[in-house]
Design a protein around this motif. Structure first.
Motif, PDB file in Angstrom:
ATOM      1  N   ARG A 130      59.171  29.889 100.163  1.00  0.00           N
ATOM      2  CA  ARG A 130      58.197  29.185  99.328  1.00  0.00           C
ATOM      3  C   ARG A 130      58.775  29.019  97.927  1.00  0.00           C
ATOM      4  O   ARG A 130      59.621  29.797  97.498  1.00  0.00           O
ATOM      5  CB  ARG A 130      56.871  29.960  99.273  1.00  0.00           C
ATOM      6  N   LYS A 131      58.292  27.985  97.252  1.00  0.00           N
ATOM      7  CA  LYS A 131      58.748  27.758  95.882  1.00  0.00           C
ATOM      8  C   LYS A 131      57.927  28.623  94.921  1.00  0.00           C
ATOM      9  O   LYS A 131      56.824  29.040  95.250  1.00  0.00           O
ATOM     10  CB  LYS A 131      58.581  26.282  95.534  1.00  0.00           C
ATOM     11  N   LEU A 132      58.474  28.833  93.763  1.00  0.00           N
ATOM     12  CA  LEU A 132      57.727  29.576  92.744  1.00  0.00           C
ATOM     13  C   LEU A 132      56.624  28.687  92.184  1.00  0.00           C
ATOM     14  O   LEU A 132      56.800  27.482  92.034  1.00  0.00           O
ATOM     15  CB  LEU A 132      58.667  29.966  91.598  1.00  0.00           C
ATOM     16  N   SER A 133      55.482  29.276  91.867  1.00  0.00           N
ATOM     17  CA  SER A 133      54.404  28.482  91.279  1.00  0.00           C
ATOM     18  C   SER A 133      54.715  28.223  89.808  1.00  0.00           C
ATOM     19  O   SER A 133      55.504  28.932  89.200  1.00  0.00           O
ATOM     20  CB  SER A 133      53.079  29.229  91.401  1.00  0.00           C
ATOM     21  N   GLY A 136      66.852  26.579  87.123  1.00  0.00           N
ATOM     22  CA  GLY A 136      67.244  27.444  88.243  1.00  0.00           C
ATOM     23  C   GLY A 136      66.044  27.928  89.037  1.00  0.00           C
ATOM     24  O   GLY A 136      66.085  28.019  90.261  1.00  0.00           O
ATOM     25  N   LEU A 137      64.942  28.201  88.327  1.00  0.00           N
ATOM     26  CA  LEU A 137      63.738  28.707  88.998  1.00  0.00           C
ATOM     27  C   LEU A 137      63.122  27.655  89.909  1.00  0.00           C
ATOM     28  O   LEU A 137      62.588  27.966  90.955  1.00  0.00           O
ATOM     29  CB  LEU A 137      62.701  29.142  87.966  1.00  0.00           C
ATOM     30  N   ARG A 138      63.222  26.395  89.483  1.00  0.00           N
ATOM     31  CA  ARG A 138      62.630  25.326  90.299  1.00  0.00           C
ATOM     32  C   ARG A 138      63.396  25.160  91.601  1.00  0.00           C
ATOM     33  O   ARG A 138      62.875  24.618  92.565  1.00  0.00           O
ATOM     34  CB  ARG A 138      62.623  24.017  89.520  1.00  0.00           C
ATOM     35  N   GLU A 150      53.025  28.824  87.322  1.00  0.00           N
ATOM     36  CA  GLU A 150      52.647  29.943  86.469  1.00  0.00           C
ATOM     37  C   GLU A 150      53.738  31.022  86.474  1.00  0.00           C
ATOM     38  O   GLU A 150      54.089  31.567  85.434  1.00  0.00           O
ATOM     39  CB  GLU A 150      51.315  30.511  86.944  1.00  0.00           C
ATOM     40  N   GLU A 151      54.264  31.289  87.683  1.00  0.00           N
ATOM     41  CA  GLU A 151      55.359  32.268  87.773  1.00  0.00           C
ATOM     42  C   GLU A 151      56.560  31.805  86.960  1.00  0.00           C
ATOM     43  O   GLU A 151      57.203  32.581  86.252  1.00  0.00           O
ATOM     44  CB  GLU A 151      55.774  32.442  89.247  1.00  0.00           C
ATOM     45  N   ILE A 152      56.853  30.486  87.087  1.00  0.00           N
ATOM     46  CA  ILE A 152      57.990  29.930  86.354  1.00  0.00           C
ATOM     47  C   ILE A 152      57.769  30.099  84.858  1.00  0.00           C
ATOM     48  O   ILE A 152      58.628  30.584  84.130  1.00  0.00           O
ATOM     49  CB  ILE A 152      58.189  28.439  86.727  1.00  0.00           C
ATOM     50  N   ASP A 153      56.558  29.715  84.407  1.00  0.00           N
ATOM     51  CA  ASP A 153      56.248  29.783  82.983  1.00  0.00           C
ATOM     52  C   ASP A 153      56.433  31.200  82.451  1.00  0.00           C
ATOM     53  O   ASP A 153      57.024  31.415  81.393  1.00  0.00           O
ATOM     54  CB  ASP A 153      54.806  29.317  82.760  1.00  0.00           C
ATOM     55  N   ASP A 154      55.974  32.149  83.245  1.00  0.00           N
ATOM     56  CA  ASP A 154      56.077  33.546  82.858  1.00  0.00           C
ATOM     57  C   ASP A 154      57.521  33.950  82.592  1.00  0.00           C
ATOM     58  O   ASP A 154      57.848  34.548  81.564  1.00  0.00           O
ATOM     59  CB  ASP A 154      55.528  34.371  84.041  1.00  0.00           C
ATOM     60  N   LYS A 155      58.389  33.575  83.531  1.00  0.00           N
ATOM     61  CA  LYS A 155      59.793  33.954  83.415  1.00  0.00           C
ATOM     62  C   LYS A 155      60.504  33.205  82.298  1.00  0.00           C
ATOM     63  O   LYS A 155      61.346  33.767  81.595  1.00  0.00           O
ATOM     64  CB  LYS A 155      60.522  33.689  84.742  1.00  0.00           C
ATOM     65  N   VAL A 156      60.148  31.922  82.146  1.00  0.00           N
ATOM     66  CA  VAL A 156      60.794  31.136  81.095  1.00  0.00           C
ATOM     67  C   VAL A 156      60.464  31.739  79.731  1.00  0.00           C
ATOM     68  O   VAL A 156      61.345  31.898  78.880  1.00  0.00           O
ATOM     69  CB  VAL A 156      60.359  29.656  81.164  1.00  0.00           C
ATOM     70  N   VAL A 157      59.194  32.096  79.538  1.00  0.00           N
ATOM     71  CA  VAL A 157      58.789  32.666  78.258  1.00  0.00           C
ATOM     72  C   VAL A 157      59.570  33.943  77.977  1.00  0.00           C
ATOM     73  O   VAL A 157      60.075  34.170  76.872  1.00  0.00           O
ATOM     74  CB  VAL A 157      57.262  32.952  78.253  1.00  0.00           C
ATOM     75  N   ARG A 158      59.726  34.761  79.027  1.00  0.00           N
ATOM     76  CA  ARG A 158      60.455  36.014  78.837  1.00  0.00           C
ATOM     77  C   ARG A 158      61.934  35.751  78.491  1.00  0.00           C
ATOM     78  O   ARG A 158      62.478  36.326  77.567  1.00  0.00           O
ATOM     79  CB  ARG A 158      60.340  36.872  80.095  1.00  0.00           C
ATOM     80  N   ILE A 190      70.548  33.538  82.895  1.00  0.00           N
ATOM     81  CA  ILE A 190      70.019  34.866  83.254  1.00  0.00           C
ATOM     82  C   ILE A 190      68.648  34.805  83.905  1.00  0.00           C
ATOM     83  O   ILE A 190      68.185  35.788  84.456  1.00  0.00           O
ATOM     84  CB  ILE A 190      69.956  35.829  82.038  1.00  0.00           C
ATOM     85  N   ILE A 191      68.004  33.635  83.865  1.00  0.00           N
ATOM     86  CA  ILE A 191      66.622  33.574  84.333  1.00  0.00           C
ATOM     87  C   ILE A 191      66.505  33.816  85.840  1.00  0.00           C
ATOM     88  O   ILE A 191      65.494  34.319  86.311  1.00  0.00           O
ATOM     89  CB  ILE A 191      65.964  32.236  83.932  1.00  0.00           C
ATOM     90  N   CYS A 192      67.565  33.480  86.584  1.00  0.00           N
ATOM     91  CA  CYS A 192      67.503  33.703  88.036  1.00  0.00           C
ATOM     92  C   CYS A 192      67.861  35.133  88.404  1.00  0.00           C
ATOM     93  O   CYS A 192      68.061  35.422  89.581  1.00  0.00           O
ATOM     94  CB  CYS A 192      68.423  32.731  88.743  1.00  0.00           C
ATOM     95  N   GLU A 193      67.958  35.989  87.412  1.00  0.00           N
ATOM     96  CA  GLU A 193      68.305  37.389  87.620  1.00  0.00           C
ATOM     97  C   GLU A 193      69.543  37.535  88.508  1.00  0.00           C
ATOM     98  O   GLU A 193      69.497  38.130  89.577  1.00  0.00           O
ATOM     99  CB  GLU A 193      67.121  38.148  88.229  1.00  0.00           C
ATOM    100  N   PRO A 194      70.669  36.949  88.074  1.00  0.00           N
ATOM    101  CA  PRO A 194      71.881  37.032  88.883  1.00  0.00           C
ATOM    102  C   PRO A 194      72.409  38.465  88.886  1.00  0.00           C
ATOM    103  O   PRO A 194      72.085  39.256  87.999  1.00  0.00           O
ATOM    104  CB  PRO A 194      72.855  36.111  88.152  1.00  0.00           C
ATOM    105  N   GLU A 195      73.211  38.775  89.914  1.00  0.00           N
ATOM    106  CA  GLU A 195      73.831  40.094  89.929  1.00  0.00           C
ATOM    107  C   GLU A 195      75.021  40.122  88.985  1.00  0.00           C
ATOM    108  O   GLU A 195      75.402  41.156  88.472  1.00  0.00           O
ATOM    109  CB  GLU A 195      74.276  40.422  91.357  1.00  0.00           C
TER     110      GLU A 195
END
Lengths: 564, 294
Positions: free
Chosen positions: A185-188, A113-115, A190-198, A230-235
């Protein structure tokens, strides 16, 4: 673009995250959702509960955007999202069979989803001023909304005209007034990795990020599906019977985990299930649905203790449902005895009475207020015993931890707060202890009636041998417990009992202006409510016939049990 | 024990039956004798002849160009058709599936004849009496032949797939086109690949449709397009089979054999790789981030 609608809309939008207004969905001419209205508060855990084919999954799919409602609006934060495609809605789904991507590993599934996600960045010109452009997305939205509403044949003519005029005005507005323009812009990485880990740590899967999907257990796949959603922080997080494929132990654990996750994330969960226990355990609010219509909305306690009608009472847990008569202030007559109750209904009103099995008090000795019965079955259920007791012609289901001798007579009582009265639904006969016989006819009060078995499952077909085909699977419903429903004016009544399917005695007859509503009772104490233009006198013996197409059927218990 | 031996004998007999003629063919491609079955000593003359024979080389070129283009076009159309049908309503889907079956079981001559009639009709009624027969009619003919087979190869892979995957991709922000690329195509790649191979072979050795729908063009210039199959047919009509065909068929067999061997090796390799998945790949990537940050 401030609308001149009433101020309530704005207030509602703050309070409710999702609102369904007169939502109707028609599949091949069959209305599966009928003018549904529903408000869901921000942060709530809402469960839509109902038997298979009641329209609960369709409701969820409309909120997700996989199905489009034929009429009505679905508002997200006060804005109609009906024309918005699923990939643009801030809503994510946990699918029934997870639907994980088998070609990607755990990490990439979660990152999927982040990509796709694009972050808006203000578009600035050389001098650092905001670039203004006309809003193409808004125009696209308004155009498809206009198209949708002009095609809507269910909406009132006047309302349609009004809304179209409003939309056209907004469209002109959008076409002439430029708004601040955004680049995306797309997520970098590093940003993706951060969120995936969380996300992986929320579902406790940190260790498995490199694993192939096919090597995971059902519970682990479930967690990946949740992390991915949940990774895309849906409402809103939609969950379509997500625990159905897990074994019992796992299901219980996941129920608790989901509930905790809901607390942690603070987003709205809309959960669809046919499992009443799951609904009671997890939800803040339960919506009970049947045949595309909401039966009751309330807290689990409210739904369990104060069911609106016999359907809800029967669907939420096993219960005793009787036809009774109010024969005094806070007093009802059932089981051939008078019981005190807390609900105050009109004198002589015919009511439906719900008694939960755990509210039935048993005793070995005769005591005042107790009625005598006979134990016909006793089953040890682990924590308690479950007894079936015959009181006259009525069956009483009782649960208690005490052990009673099945051969000895038993006495039972129900305390006032264990008796819940419901207004009898007009002119509908509901038979909750019917069953399908080996001859594939439905047995109401142990009398066979021809019926159309395909009514058990919407869009199914039935062959000559009574085998029902639905979604390529075959079902044999012999011996299945069902709830049969018959509309009062579909029952044919006559003095001639020779070719009748069932005979009964007229108990009373009430003139309702243009027809009589007749209450008749069989020898086994089963009531039939009939509406007819002809007069019958109390005491008359009458014959009843019910054409097969008017017997509505609903399966009790799990559909899978009947698959062949 | 006897039973086991017998069952082995059975399978080896069948394999022998299939491969013995090929073996003979290969052996006799290394001798220069004109008549089949004569051995006049080891010689590579046939191979030398093959590559210097302009006629054969043109036919080979034509065949390859046609096979490559036709198989690519039919694979794209067949695959998209299979995906579209898979997500179609049940009633309409089974109708189209049955319609698709007909060309598969139909005699090729019927397809060839009907295409010819259609091209003549269209040429006369729409293009004012023009002769449409060219490389394009030939390509249409070969695609008409191959598309149903591509569909039949892709469809089982789709049925094995969870149909909710597409919706899951939409749910996670992919547009419909992206969802097909990201999620559906990777699931059905083996089916697409076998469809491609099959349509390639179908086109490679097709004679009837080629003979009916060809016109001038390709490497043949202004004369009728000759493919290997039509060339062989013309030669046989005039006299005996030219001996260099033995060399050509040997080469074709060896090329196909190599492709099949490489493909199965790759499949085995992938399966092994999947089992011992790259542990720590993501962690490694992560550590590169922290280095950059420093």
């Amino acid at each position: 673009m401030k609308s001149v609608e009433n101020p309530n809309v704005e207030k509602d939008a703050q309070e409710y995250i999702i609102q369904l207004k007169n939502v109707t969905k028609i599949f091949d001419g069959v209305t599966v959702i009928d003018k549904m209205n529903l408000n869901i508060r921000k942060g709530e855990f809402v469960t839509i509960l109902g038997p298979s084919g009641c329209g609960k999954s369709t409701t969820l799919r409309m909120i997700a955007g996989f199905e489009t409602n034929d009429s009505g609006d679905i508002l997200l934060n006060g804005k109609d999202i009906t024309p918005v495609p699923p990939y643009k809605r801030p809503i994510n789904t946990v699918f029934q069979h997870y639907a994980l991507f088998p070609n990607l590993d755990v990490y990439e599934n979660v990152a999927f989803g982040l990509r796709n996600k694009k972050i808006p960045v203000k578009e600035l010109d050389k001098n650092g001023n905001q670039v203004m452009k006309i809003d193409k997305n808004a125009i696209k939205y308004l155009k498809s909304q206009i198209k949708r509403i002009s095609r809507d044949r269910i909406m009132e003519e006047a309302e349609r005209e009004e809304r179209l005029a409003d939309l056209n005005k907004k469209l002109d507005d959008a076409l002439t007034n430029p708004v601040p323009s955004y680049k995306y812009r797309k997520l970098s990485e590093e940003e993706i990795d951060d969120k995936v880990v969380r996300a992986l740590s929320i579902v406790d899967l940190d260790e498995l990020e490199d694993r192939d999907i096919s090597t995971l257990s059902g519970g682990q796949q479930q967690r990946v599906a949740i992390a991915r959603a949940i990774i895309c922080e849906p409402e809103i997080l939609l969950l379509d019977e997500p625990l159905g494929a897990l074994d019992l132990k796992m299901r219980k654990d996941m129920q608790i985990e989901l509930k905790e996750m809901h607390k942690k994330l603070g987003i709205t969960f809309i959960y669809v299930t046919h499992d009443q226990e799951e609904a009671l355990t997890m939800s803040d609010t339960i919506i009970v649905m049947n045949n595309g219509v909401i039966q009751q909305i309330g807290s689990p306690e409210n739904i369990y203790n104060e069911p609106n009608n016999a359907f809800v009472a029967d669907f939420i847990g096993s219960s005793n449902i009787y036809n009774g008569t109010v024969n005094g202030p806070r007093q009802v007559r059932i089981l051939n005895a008078n019981f005190a109750c807390v609900d105050d209904f009109e004198l002589n009103e015919r009511v439906e009475v719900v008694i939960r099995p755990e509210d039935v008090k048993l005793s070995k000795e005769e005591k005042p207020g107790y009625v005598q019965g006979k134990i016909v079955s006793k089953v040890f259920k682990g924590i308690h015993y479950q007894y079936v007791i015959m009181v006259g012609h009525d069956e009483v289901l009782a649960q208690t931890t005490r052990d009673y001798d099945p051969s000895a007579p038993i006495y039972l009582n129900i305390l006032p707060d264990g008796i819940h009265l419901m207004h009898k639904q007009d002119n509908t006969n509901i038979y909750t202890d019917s069953y399908i016989g080996k001859d594939h006819r439905v047995y109401i009060d142990d009398q066979p009636f021809d019926c159309i078995l395909s009514k058990l499952l919407p869009n199914s077909t039935v062959d000559e041998d009574g085998i029902v085909t639905y979604d390529k699977k075959k079902y044999d419903f012999a011996n299945a417990d069902v709830v049969a429903t018959v509309d009062a004016h579909k029952i044919q009544i006559s003095d001639d009992t020779s070719d009748a399917q069932i005979t009964c005695q007229v108990i009373n007859s009430v003139w309702k202006g243009d027809h009589y509503v007749i209450l008749s009772r069989t020898e086994d104490d089963e009531d039939f409510l009939i509406s007819t233009p002809d007069a019958y006198n109390p005491g008359d013996i009458v014959g009843l016939k019910i054409p097969a197409e008017f017997i509505e059927l609903r399966l009790k218990g799990d559909l899978d049990e009947y698959e062949i | 024990m006897v039973k086991k031996i017998l069952s082995y004998c059975y399978i080896y007999l069948i394999l022998l039956f299939i491969y013995l003629p090929v073996f003979y063919l290969i052996i006799y491609s290394f001798t220069a004798a004109d008549t089949l079955g004569m051995w006049s000593g080891f010689d590579l003359k046939l191979y030398a002849d093959l590559f210097t024979n302009k006629e054969t080389m043109i036919a080979l070129g034509n065949t390859l160009i046609l096979a490559v283009v036709a198989s690519l076009v039919s694979t794209v159309i067949g695959t998209l058709g299979a995906i579209g049908l898979f997500y179609m309503k049940k009633g309409l889907r089974s109708f189209f599936e049955n319609v698709n079956q007909i060309p598969v079981v139909n005699a090729e001559i019927v397809i060839a004849m009907s295409l010819t009639v259609m091209f003549v009709f269209v040429g006369q009624k729409i293009f004012g009496g023009a002769n449409l027969f060219s490389f394009w009619t030939l390509l249409i003919g070969h695609c008409a032949l191959a598309i149903p087979f591509v569909y039949l190869n892709v469809k089982p892979k789709l049925t094995q797939m969870d149909p909710a995957l597409y919706e899951a991709a939409l749910d996670l922000g992919s547009t419909p086109t992206k969802a097909i690329h990201q999620v559906i195509i990777p699931q059905i790649v083996p089916g697409i690949f076998s469809g491609l191979l099959l349509s390639f072979t179908l086109s490679l050795d097709d004679f009837i449709v080629t003979a009916f729908t060809r016109g001038s063009g390709l490497l043949s210039g202004h004369s009728q397009i000759e493919t290997l199959s039509t060339l062989v047919q013309t030669k046989i009509k005039k006299g005996s089979l030219p001996p260099e065909m033995r060399a050509l068929t040997t080469i074709i067999f060896l090329v196909v054999l190599t492709i099949v061997v490489i493909y199965s090796l790759k499949v085995n390799h992938d399966a092994k790789k999947a089992k011992s998945s790259l542990a720590g790949a993501h962690a490694k990537k992560r550590s590169s981030f922290s280095k950059e940050a420093r």
